[in-house]
Motif scaffolding. Structure first.
Motif, PDB file in Angstrom:
ATOM      1  N   GLU A  97       0.787  -1.241   0.000  1.00  0.00           N
ATOM      2  CA  GLU A  97       0.000   0.000   0.000  1.00  0.00           C
ATOM      3  C   GLU A  97       0.820   1.292   0.000  1.00  0.00           C
ATOM      4  O   GLU A  97       0.579   2.169  -0.828  1.00  0.00           O
ATOM      5  CB  GLU A  97      -0.992  -0.042   1.171  1.00  0.00           C
ATOM      6  CG  GLU A  97      -1.808   1.200   1.400  1.00  0.00           C
ATOM      7  CD  GLU A  97      -2.635   1.649   0.195  1.00  0.00           C
ATOM      8  OE1 GLU A  97      -2.877   0.814  -0.713  1.00  0.00           O
ATOM      9  OE2 GLU A  97      -3.019   2.826   0.151  1.00  0.00           O
TER      10      GLU A  97
ATOM     11  N   THR B  66      -3.909   4.323   2.604  1.00  0.00           N
ATOM     12  CA  THR B  66      -5.337   4.663   2.494  1.00  0.00           C
ATOM     13  C   THR B  66      -6.125   3.609   3.249  1.00  0.00           C
ATOM     14  O   THR B  66      -5.716   2.444   3.346  1.00  0.00           O
ATOM     15  CB  THR B  66      -5.818   4.704   1.031  1.00  0.00           C
ATOM     16  OG1 THR B  66      -5.427   3.491   0.401  1.00  0.00           O
ATOM     17  CG2 THR B  66      -5.243   5.884   0.302  1.00  0.00           C
ATOM     18  N   PHE B  67      -7.261   4.030   3.803  1.00  0.00           N
ATOM     19  CA  PHE B  67      -8.078   3.095   4.568  1.00  0.00           C
ATOM     20  C   PHE B  67      -9.043   2.374   3.647  1.00  0.00           C
ATOM     21  O   PHE B  67      -9.548   2.933   2.672  1.00  0.00           O
ATOM     22  CB  PHE B  67      -8.871   3.843   5.651  1.00  0.00           C
ATOM     23  CG  PHE B  67      -7.995   4.408   6.736  1.00  0.00           C
ATOM     24  CD1 PHE B  67      -6.982   3.648   7.289  1.00  0.00           C
ATOM     25  CD2 PHE B  67      -8.200   5.700   7.201  1.00  0.00           C
ATOM     26  CE1 PHE B  67      -6.173   4.159   8.300  1.00  0.00           C
ATOM     27  CE2 PHE B  67      -7.402   6.217   8.201  1.00  0.00           C
ATOM     28  CZ  PHE B  67      -6.386   5.457   8.748  1.00  0.00           C
ATOM     29  N   ASP B  68      -9.290   1.117   3.982  1.00  0.00           N
ATOM     30  CA  ASP B  68     -10.303   0.314   3.305  1.00  0.00           C
ATOM     31  C   ASP B  68     -11.646   0.702   3.906  1.00  0.00           C
ATOM     32  O   ASP B  68     -11.865   0.500   5.106  1.00  0.00           O
ATOM     33  CB  ASP B  68      -9.982  -1.166   3.539  1.00  0.00           C
ATOM     34  CG  ASP B  68     -10.960  -2.090   2.832  1.00  0.00           C
ATOM     35  OD1 ASP B  68     -12.011  -1.596   2.357  1.00  0.00           O
ATOM     36  OD2 ASP B  68     -10.677  -3.298   2.756  1.00  0.00           O
ATOM     37  N   GLN B  69     -12.535   1.272   3.083  1.00  0.00           N
ATOM     38  CA  GLN B  69     -13.792   1.785   3.628  1.00  0.00           C
ATOM     39  C   GLN B  69     -14.739   0.667   4.074  1.00  0.00           C
ATOM     40  O   GLN B  69     -15.741   0.931   4.718  1.00  0.00           O
ATOM     41  CB  GLN B  69     -14.481   2.689   2.601  1.00  0.00           C
ATOM     42  CG  GLN B  69     -13.712   3.988   2.319  1.00  0.00           C
ATOM     43  CD  GLN B  69     -13.470   4.819   3.567  1.00  0.00           C
ATOM     44  OE1 GLN B  69     -14.403   5.094   4.330  1.00  0.00           O
ATOM     45  NE2 GLN B  69     -12.228   5.224   3.807  1.00  0.00           N
ATOM     46  N   ARG B  70     -14.402  -0.578   3.704  1.00  0.00           N
ATOM     47  CA  ARG B  70     -15.305  -1.674   4.086  1.00  0.00           C
ATOM     48  C   ARG B  70     -15.038  -2.160   5.501  1.00  0.00           C
ATOM     49  O   ARG B  70     -15.822  -2.918   6.062  1.00  0.00           O
ATOM     50  CB  ARG B  70     -15.164  -2.843   3.096  1.00  0.00           C
ATOM     51  CG  ARG B  70     -15.798  -2.548   1.745  1.00  0.00           C
ATOM     52  CD  ARG B  70     -15.256  -3.500   0.708  1.00  0.00           C
ATOM     53  NE  ARG B  70     -13.808  -3.383   0.601  1.00  0.00           N
ATOM     54  CZ  ARG B  70     -13.054  -4.050  -0.289  1.00  0.00           C
ATOM     55  NH1 ARG B  70     -13.613  -4.899  -1.118  1.00  0.00           N
ATOM     56  NH2 ARG B  70     -11.753  -3.875  -0.334  1.00  0.00           N
ATOM     57  N   ARG B  71     -13.924  -1.783   6.068  1.00  0.00           N
ATOM     58  CA  ARG B  71     -13.692  -2.214   7.450  1.00  0.00           C
ATOM     59  C   ARG B  71     -13.162  -1.037   8.279  1.00  0.00           C
ATOM     60  O   ARG B  71     -12.637  -0.061   7.742  1.00  0.00           O
ATOM     61  CB  ARG B  71     -12.714  -3.397   7.497  1.00  0.00           C
ATOM     62  CG  ARG B  71     -11.354  -3.089   6.918  1.00  0.00           C
ATOM     63  CD  ARG B  71     -10.585  -4.383   6.667  1.00  0.00           C
ATOM     64  NE  ARG B  71      -9.169  -4.068   6.380  1.00  0.00           N
ATOM     65  CZ  ARG B  71      -8.229  -4.041   7.310  1.00  0.00           C
ATOM     66  NH1 ARG B  71      -8.527  -4.283   8.564  1.00  0.00           N
ATOM     67  NH2 ARG B  71      -6.987  -3.750   6.985  1.00  0.00           N
ATOM     68  N   GLN B  72     -13.341  -1.186   9.571  1.00  0.00           N
ATOM     69  CA  GLN B  72     -12.932  -0.126  10.476  1.00  0.00           C
ATOM     70  C   GLN B  72     -11.486  -0.349  10.898  1.00  0.00           C
ATOM     71  O   GLN B  72     -11.167  -1.354  11.547  1.00  0.00           O
ATOM     72  CB  GLN B  72     -13.849  -0.122  11.711  1.00  0.00           C
ATOM     73  CG  GLN B  72     -13.673   1.121  12.558  1.00  0.00           C
ATOM     74  CD  GLN B  72     -14.421   1.011  13.878  1.00  0.00           C
ATOM     75  OE1 GLN B  72     -15.031  -0.012  14.172  1.00  0.00           O
ATOM     76  NE2 GLN B  72     -14.351   2.066  14.660  1.00  0.00           N
ATOM     77  N   GLN B  73     -10.614   0.566  10.518  1.00  0.00           N
ATOM     78  CA  GLN B  73      -9.207   0.406  10.867  1.00  0.00           C
ATOM     79  C   GLN B  73      -8.804   1.243  12.078  1.00  0.00           C
ATOM     80  O   GLN B  73      -7.806   0.960  12.723  1.00  0.00           O
ATOM     81  CB  GLN B  73      -8.329   0.763   9.660  1.00  0.00           C
ATOM     82  CG  GLN B  73      -8.304  -0.355   8.605  1.00  0.00           C
ATOM     83  CD  GLN B  73      -7.680   0.075   7.307  1.00  0.00           C
ATOM     84  OE1 GLN B  73      -8.367   0.532   6.409  1.00  0.00           O
ATOM     85  NE2 GLN B  73      -6.375  -0.037   7.221  1.00  0.00           N
TER      86      GLN B  73
ATOM     87  N   ARG C 297     -10.128   8.664   5.651  1.00  0.00           N
ATOM     88  CA  ARG C 297      -9.680   8.242   4.318  1.00  0.00           C
ATOM     89  C   ARG C 297      -8.274   7.677   4.291  1.00  0.00           C
ATOM     90  O   ARG C 297      -8.012   6.716   3.598  1.00  0.00           O
ATOM     91  CB  ARG C 297      -9.748   9.443   3.358  1.00  0.00           C
ATOM     92  CG  ARG C 297     -11.160   9.910   3.055  1.00  0.00           C
ATOM     93  CD  ARG C 297     -11.940   8.819   2.358  1.00  0.00           C
ATOM     94  NE  ARG C 297     -13.172   9.316   1.797  1.00  0.00           N
ATOM     95  CZ  ARG C 297     -14.052   8.550   1.167  1.00  0.00           C
ATOM     96  NH1 ARG C 297     -13.833   7.254   1.049  1.00  0.00           N
ATOM     97  NH2 ARG C 297     -15.148   9.066   0.687  1.00  0.00           N
ATOM     98  N   SER C 298      -7.363   8.301   4.997  1.00  0.00           N
ATOM     99  CA  SER C 298      -5.976   7.831   4.941  1.00  0.00           C
ATOM    100  C   SER C 298      -5.210   8.295   6.171  1.00  0.00           C
ATOM    101  O   SER C 298      -5.660   9.182   6.900  1.00  0.00           O
ATOM    102  CB  SER C 298      -5.287   8.378   3.682  1.00  0.00           C
ATOM    103  OG  SER C 298      -5.096   9.767   3.805  1.00  0.00           O
TER     104      SER C 298
END
Ligand SMILES: [Zn+2]
Length: 474
Positions: free
Chosen positions: A82, A120-127, A159-160
């Protein structure tokens, strides 16, 4: 309204506390990011120099996949992909800026230079997760759960995160977020001002915080000084002529007596006429600037009304000064009338016979014996020291607010008020000699507050139509 306007984007910056292993991995990622940047930059540079070819992110990304798998660099394959995607995207933007001539050619990075990487964050999971108190964690590939110390609540869509190391070796994370609902914007109530137009200063403005002077522009002051000089010259010439005809120059010229003229006197008269016109032009321009500023910042504007009675007195030195001041006031009044109309401001003309100069702004006592030449005075009742103009401006503000409170602004009487509006506009018209030509009238209130302002803006073409409300004379 679109969502972009209704919401905000921002970044939250916070301290990151990596474990020893995480810190080692972060340092490795920093070095690898630099390596990938330089590898990609070398590819782009040679493609451009040798073949005039502009490589794009897609082809470089594909090539990087091959490069990463190369058994010669086993360390690269173990690191998460990433941050390197982000490096390639950053470089794409750097080249776009270069080709658009917004930036210089991207440079190779050296050790000790930039030490940051972005995920960048994966919007499908909570990081990002709160872990109680001010602590939170961010889950990142290969790094696992990194500890963060929040300084505030994180809102919106995250977002990131950009992780960076400062020169002291500390790590920080900047989390970008969008879709943050805009906080209710506090619109400050617009102030009320009182205006005193005069000779010495163009304007003295009193608002809720105090008073300030808007000095006349230098050119205007010097023209006015020249005008006064010619005026004195003219009165000397008239006195000489009267003496020559056997009259007493200390007394006014008797009716029916024609004074002889001279070339010099005619010349002086021409000069005076020219200067009057120049002074009027300069003053109008200066007042345009001042009135625009006043209308921008104030909702209620209190100003002294003009009265012709004061004009009908003889044209002595005092009267001349007065006529100049009144010409300024008349022009100011004219400008404020239509500008206040455009912006939905309330213009309150306070009756001239309201003793704005002679009333003590502190205790309300009227100092009837105050003379025009007294620029500073102490109130005989309470002892407060006043600057004449500043006190007058303050009183005009207070009186305007009182008149508005006394009138009921919700009931515009249209037929009557239109006639008043025109009459009010007539007050502003001035004769060629700088004298006002109007009868004494009651104070009028133009416009009806912030609601009118909004209405006005929505229906722009109707320029000067404002609701005018008459209020009782003081
Ligand atoms: Zn007083």
């Amino acid at each position: 309204m679109t969502e972009a306007l209704a919401t905000l984007s921002r970044a939250y910056r916070m301290r990151v506390y990596p474990t020893r292993d995480q810190a080692r991995l972060l340092a490795q990622l920093v070095g690898a990011s630099r390596h990938v940047w330089n590898w990609s930059l070398a590819k782009r540079t040679s493609a451009y120099r040798e073949r005039g070819e502009r490589l794009n992110w897609v082809s470089l990304s594909r090539e990087f996949t091959e490069y990463r798998r190369d058994p010669e660099r086993p360390w690269l394959a173990t690191l998460p992909r990433e941050p390197f995607n982000q490096v390639l995207r950053d470089q794409e933007r750097a080249f776009a800026n270069f080709f658009a001539k917004r930036a210089a050619y991207p440079r190779f990075e050296r050790r000790g230079g930039r030490a940051s990487m972005r995920f960048t964050f994966d919007q499908r999971r909570q990081q990002v997760r709160d872990t109680g108190g001010r602590w939170a964690t961010v889950d990142l590939p290969s790094l696992g759960s990194l500890k963060l110390r929040r300084t505030e609540a994180l809102n919106g869509r995250l977002r990131s995160i950009t992780l960076s190391r400062d020169s002291a070796g500390r790590w920080h994370g900047a989390i970008t977020a969008d879709g943050i609902s805009r906080p209710a914007i506090h619109v400050p109530e617009l102030d009320a001002v009182g205006l005193d137009a005069g000779l010495r200063d163009l304007l003295v403005i009193a608002d809720g915080h105090g008073t300030r002077r808007v000095p006349a522009p230098k050119a205007l002051a010097s023209k006015q000084a020249r005008l006064r000089r010619y005026q004195r010259q003219q009165s000397r010439q008239i006195a000489a002529q009267m003496r020559a005809q056997g009259l007493d120059p200390t007394k006014p010229c008797p009716k029916g007596v024609r004074l002889g003229s001279s070339n010099r006197r005619r010349k002086t008269q021409q000069q005076i006429g020219r200067l009057h016109a120049q002074v009027a032009d300069l003053r109008r321009d200066a007042l345009h600037q001042a009135s625009a500023a006043v209308v921008r910042e104030a909702q209620v504007i209190g100003i002294e009304d003009l009265a012709v009675k004061a004009m009908s007195r003889g044209m002595g030195r005092k009267a001349f000064r007065r006529s100049v001041a009144d010409a300024a006031l008349g022009e100011l009044r004219r400008q404020l009338t239509y500008k206040a109309g455009w912006r939905g401001r309330t213009l309150v003309a306070v009756n001239r016979f309201y003793p704005s100069s002679k009333t003590c702004g502190a205790c309300g006592a009227i100092h009837a014996a105050l003379k025009l030449k007294e620029r500073r005075w102490a109130c005989p009742a309470c002892g407060t020291e006043h600057d004449r103009d500043e006190n007058a401006a303050r009183n005009l503000r207070t009186e305007a607010l009182r008149l508005i409170a006394a009138s009921s602004p919700a009931t515009p009487r249209s037929g009557e008020s239109d006639a008043r509006g025109e009459a009010a506009a007539a007050v502003g018209r001035t004769g060629p000699a700088g004298l006002s030509t109007s009868a004494n009238r009651e104070p009028t209130v133009a416009g009806s507050g912030a609601k009118a302002d909004r209405r006005q803006r929505q229906s722009r073409p109707r320029k000067t139509r404002t609701d005018r409300v008459a209020v009782g004379s003081g």
